[in-house]
Write a protein that holds these residues in place. Sequence first.
Motif, PDB file in Angstrom:
ATOM      1  N   ALA A 136       0.833  -1.211   0.000  1.00 39.43           N
ATOM      2  CA  ALA A 136       0.000   0.000   0.000  1.00 39.43           C
ATOM      3  C   ALA A 136       0.865   1.257   0.000  1.00 39.43           C
ATOM      4  O   ALA A 136       0.562   2.237  -0.703  1.00 39.43           O
ATOM      5  N   VAL A 137       1.958   1.264   0.751  1.00 43.15           N
ATOM      6  CA  VAL A 137       2.868   2.424   0.779  1.00 43.15           C
ATOM      7  C   VAL A 137       3.507   2.615  -0.591  1.00 43.15           C
ATOM      8  O   VAL A 137       3.638   3.756  -1.081  1.00 43.15           O
ATOM      9  N   GLU A 138       3.899   1.540  -1.242  1.00 41.07           N
ATOM     10  CA  GLU A 138       4.487   1.659  -2.583  1.00 41.07           C
ATOM     11  C   GLU A 138       3.471   2.226  -3.577  1.00 41.07           C
ATOM     12  O   GLU A 138       3.807   3.072  -4.410  1.00 41.07           O
ATOM     13  N   ARG A 139       2.211   1.761  -3.513  1.00 43.27           N
ATOM     14  CA  ARG A 139       1.177   2.303  -4.403  1.00 43.27           C
ATOM     15  C   ARG A 139       0.938   3.784  -4.135  1.00 43.27           C
ATOM     16  O   ARG A 139       0.813   4.590  -5.054  1.00 43.27           O
ATOM     17  N   LEU A 140       0.911   4.165  -2.856  1.00 44.12           N
ATOM     18  CA  LEU A 140       0.715   5.574  -2.497  1.00 44.12           C
ATOM     19  C   LEU A 140       1.881   6.420  -2.994  1.00 44.12           C
ATOM     20  O   LEU A 140       1.677   7.529  -3.512  1.00 44.12           O
ATOM     21  N   ASP A 141       3.088   5.874  -2.872  1.00 39.77           N
ATOM     22  CA  ASP A 141       4.272   6.595  -3.332  1.00 39.77           C
ATOM     23  C   ASP A 141       4.203   6.825  -4.844  1.00 39.77           C
ATOM     24  O   ASP A 141       4.524   7.923  -5.331  1.00 39.77           O
ATOM     25  N   LYS A 142       3.748   5.835  -5.595  1.00 41.67           N
ATOM     26  CA  LYS A 142       3.624   5.983  -7.053  1.00 41.67           C
ATOM     27  C   LYS A 142       2.544   7.016  -7.399  1.00 41.67           C
ATOM     28  O   LYS A 142       2.710   7.820  -8.311  1.00 41.67           O
TER      29      LYS A 142
END
Length: 198
Positions: free
Chosen positions: A181-187
């Motif tokens: 979820a953090v990686e998706r938010l970062d993208k």
Amino acid sequence: MPSFLPDLALGAVVRLLNRLADRETWAQATLRPFAGRSAQLEAAPFALTLAIDGDGRFATGSGAPDVTIAIDAARLPAALLDPQAMMRNVRLSGDAEFAQALSQVLQRLRPEPEEELARVVGDAAAVRIVGFLRSALAQAREGGARLAGHAANYLVAENAILARGSEVERFAREVHALRDAVERLDKRLAVLQGRRPA
């Protein structure tokens, strides 16, 4: 410890092993090709050096051994009733072929404690004594397993020092989901920042 005790113990071990091997013709045939070689059995703090004579029988040994077999000393009492118990978790070093033959012989020799004890105390008493020892050993194993189970239950459920396996797996899944979820938010943030006017 008096200096004669190791020699006395070695003599007793040699006599016992030869008595067991005399019942089994295959044992002497297996060891005969290794005549003149010696093995050191180590069960800290004791070490016994056994040699193989020309007839494939055990003898007292001396000098540098061809094989060293390190045995877990905690397994020695159980080995009186089950010789295979002694050969579990051993460390071997030296002549591999000789070590394998010796290990095979020691694992397959079957002591008959009732028969040996009957020579001293009689048949009926020997059967009762050995039966009592086997029962005590089984109860000690069962008690140890029960104690380990209770200790694990206390540490997991009552005192909560340790986590259950299912809880650890669930936590790991949640950590992976959070990381994704953090990686998706970062993208998404990177995309949004790219669209803003400078």
